[in-house]
Design an enzyme around this catalytic site. Structure first.
Site, PDB file in Angstrom:
ATOM      1  N   LYS A   1      10.947  -1.097 -14.906  1.00  0.00           N
ATOM      2  CA  LYS A   1      11.240  -2.238 -15.610  1.00  0.00           C
ATOM      3  C   LYS A   1      10.684  -1.961 -17.064  1.00  0.00           C
ATOM      4  O   LYS A   1      11.504  -2.814 -18.110  1.00  0.00           O
ATOM      5  CB  LYS A   1      10.193  -3.538 -15.176  1.00  0.00           C
ATOM      6  CG  LYS A   1      10.362  -4.055 -13.894  1.00  0.00           C
ATOM      7  CD  LYS A   1      12.026  -4.501 -13.530  1.00  0.00           C
ATOM      8  CE  LYS A   1      11.538  -5.301 -12.065  1.00  0.00           C
ATOM      9  NZ  LYS A   1      11.521  -4.576 -10.988  1.00  0.00           N
TER      10      LYS A   1
HETATM   11  C1  LIG Z   1      12.477  -4.811  -9.813  1.00  0.00           C
HETATM   12  C2  LIG Z   1      12.307  -3.995  -8.861  1.00  0.00           C
HETATM   13  C3  LIG Z   1      13.094  -3.453  -7.853  1.00  0.00           C
HETATM   14  C4  LIG Z   1      14.299  -4.424  -7.681  1.00  0.00           C
HETATM   15  O1  LIG Z   1      15.262  -4.122  -8.785  1.00  0.00           O
HETATM   16  P1  LIG Z   1      16.342  -5.212  -8.895  1.00  0.00           P
HETATM   17  O2  LIG Z   1      16.865  -4.830 -10.249  1.00  0.00           O
HETATM   18  O3  LIG Z   1      15.537  -6.592  -8.901  1.00  0.00           O
HETATM   19  O4  LIG Z   1      17.311  -5.077  -7.865  1.00  0.00           O
HETATM   20  C5  LIG Z   1      13.080  -2.294  -7.125  1.00  0.00           C
HETATM   21  N1  LIG Z   1      11.797  -1.595  -7.225  1.00  0.00           N
HETATM   22  C6  LIG Z   1      10.932  -1.796  -7.935  1.00  0.00           C
HETATM   23  C7  LIG Z   1       9.662  -0.964  -7.987  1.00  0.00           C
HETATM   24  C8  LIG Z   1      11.005  -2.816  -8.849  1.00  0.00           C
HETATM   25  O5  LIG Z   1      10.082  -3.179  -9.721  1.00  0.00           O
END
Ligand SMILES: *Cc1c(COP(=O)(O)O)cnc(C)c1O
Length: 501
Positions: free
Chosen positions: A116
């Site tokens: 993120k």
């Molecule tokens: C948010 C997240 C995901 C999922 O990603 P999306 O964009 O919501 O599909 C997968 N792995 C981790 C570690 C995340 O923080």
């Protein structure tokens, strides 16, 4: 470049409006009207520059109402080497065997140890600039629903950013202890963190309802404030994620793993469908991607959707060891549907209405055919996730977190079933240290300590890997937030926190 709403094509906004507003009036998501297209020569030029150069080119093509200086400033600040440990924020680890070629794109070297950060380190820069262009000196109130990682990354990105206030809602029993601690100890004068009695979908629905509540919006407007979103429904979140797929391709070319023009596959551990959708945009801009492997945990609503064409959220919700993917309503799928239906806003609005009223919808045969042409869906439960972490560690000496392991497992299912040997970029989305209990349990036969930080230290000692410094530091930080509320109390909590009840 202009943006439309997925539920009403007559809505036409600039990039700055799309980013400051987050979501369209009628609940639709903003999508670019057309995509920049890159030729082989353009790819070659991208390959000759660094991550920041690639980000400036790609984001500049989408943010046509930003000046080159504004983009440069944002990119340079967001991807500074001090924040991501090196000039390349997302290095690749290669694991190759006779039948599989995996390029693990490590997207978690930023300040909160999850992918993120790749978007949320730059979003505050894009958002504050967008607000200046469209809303004068109104304050942006950022509401976030999080399944664990977005919350911390958004808090870290927005803390003490002038003209912003940020509130994060997380499911009280739906995040890992480390994720909870990261959020509870957050510093900053403009931050608030609240646990809700419900799951992530409840948090996300609650936030969406507040966004579109006319009374609440008026109260904010009267106080010179405006809601915005740091969730992946915001175009400003998705756009920075397109960059790293191009960058990974360029790095693979430069590192001699593929030739320019070769096809790759992409495998992504998926929750809200943001990360994998960014790869889909990259393909439509000219990046040679053959197949998108969509990996789910036991909450496998997307696996079923890709295989049957019916999206049905009426099913058991599982709390898993990959909590950031414990989601049954994948918001960004709406954008994919818009593109796969040939920008049919009425159709998308109909699907979304059916989802909210009946909990399900079924796409037409032609849309299903398009979906199958590009996407392959698979899932992996907790037991197989642990097994995959264990195998990767024992056989390849690679330590993966629980989410990345889901993607590796599903990619291997795909390779075994199809025989496809195309080199595959696997999105590695979090540091194993954010999920120490599950990861340590997978690689060690010894009894686990009960304290989170003892587990972190044991994992480090066992695997000879380093604990990311910001996670190690959490041990001694003071907890600032421990409020819990009911889902239907969220509007009051928001107004109370802003002091405008
Ligand atoms: C948010 C997240 C995901 C999922 O990603 P999306 O964009 O919501 O599909 C997968 N792995 C981790 C570690 C995340 O923080």
């Amino acid at each position: 470049m202009k943006y439309n709403s997925t539920r009403n094509k007559n809505t036409v906004v600039s990039a700055a409006q799309a980013i400051s507003q987050g979501i369209s009036e009628e609940g639709g998501l903003f999508v670019p009207q057309e995509l920049p297209k890159y030729s082989a020569d353009d790819l070659k030029a991208l390959a000759q520059t660094d991550y920041k150069g690639r980000a400036k080119k790609i984001m500049g093509d989408y943010l046509s109402d930003f000046t080159a200086e504004e983009i440069s400033e944002s990119v340079d600040a967001a991807y500074a080497a001090e924040k991501f440990g090196s000039d390349n924020p997302c290095p690749i680890s290669y694991i190759e065997s006779k039948d599989t070629k995996m390029s693990l794109l490590e997207l978690w070297h930023g300040p909160t140890s999850a992918f993120k950060d790749m978007a949320l380190q730059i979003l505050p820069h894009l958002l504050t600039k967008s607000m200046k262009k469209t809303a004068g000196d109104k304050k942006a109130v950022i509401l976030v629903a999080t399944s664990g990682d977005t919350g911390k990354a958004a808090l870290e990105g927005f803390k003490d950013v002038d003209g912003t206030e940020i509130m994060v809602f997380y499911p009280v029993d739906g995040v890992s202890p480390m994720q909870k601690r990261q959020m509870a100890t957050q510093k900053g004068e403009n931050v608030n963190v609240i646990a809700i009695k419900g799951n992530f979908d409840d948090a996300q629905t609650g936030v969406k309802k507040i966004f579109t509540n006319a009374d609440i919006k008026k109260k904010l407007a009267d106080n010179s404030m405006l809601f915005s979103s740091a969730n992946s429904i915001n175009w400003g979140r998705l756009l920075p994620q397109i960059v790293y797929y191009f960058s990974a391709y360029c790095d693979m070319v430069n590192e001699g793993k593929i030739n320019l023009g070769d096809k790759i596959n992409v495998a992504v551990p998926t929750g809200n469908f943001g990360n994998i959708l960014a790869a889909f945009y990259a393909m439509n801009m000219g990046l040679p991607i053959a197949k998108f492997i969509c990996a789910s945990n036991s909450n496998n609503v997307l696996t079923d959707f890709i295989r049957t064409g019916t999206y049905d959220r009426k099913r058991k919700f599982y709390t898993t060891i990959s909590p950031s993917m414990d989601i049954l309503v994948s918001s960004n799928l709406e954008r994919l549907l818009y593109h796969l239906t040939g920008c049919n806003d009425a159709k998308v609005a109909e699907f979304m209405k059916s989802l909210s009223e009946n909990g399900a919808y079924t796409v037409d045969a032609d849309v299903k055919a398009e979906l199958e042409k590009y996407f392959w869906g698979g899932c992996c439960d907790d037991e197989n996730t642990v097994k995959t972490i264990s195998e990767l560690y024992k056989e390849e000496n690679y330590l993966a977190d629980t989410h990345t392991a889901v993607a590796v497992n599903v990619y291997k299912q795909y390779a075994a079933q199809t025989g496809d040997k195309t080199p595959t970029v696997i999105a590695s989305t979090a540091s194993p240290y954010k999920f120490a209990k599950a990861v340590l349990g997978a690689v060690s036969d010894e009894t686990l300590p009960s304290d989170e930080f003892e587990m972190v230290n044991a994992l480090s000692a066992k695997t000879n890997t380093t604990v990311p410094a910001p996670l190690a530091a959490l041990k001694d930080l003071e907890e600032r937030f421990n409020t819990t509320c009911e889902v239907d109390e969220m509007p009051q909590v928001v107004l109370g926190s802003l002091g405008i009840c």
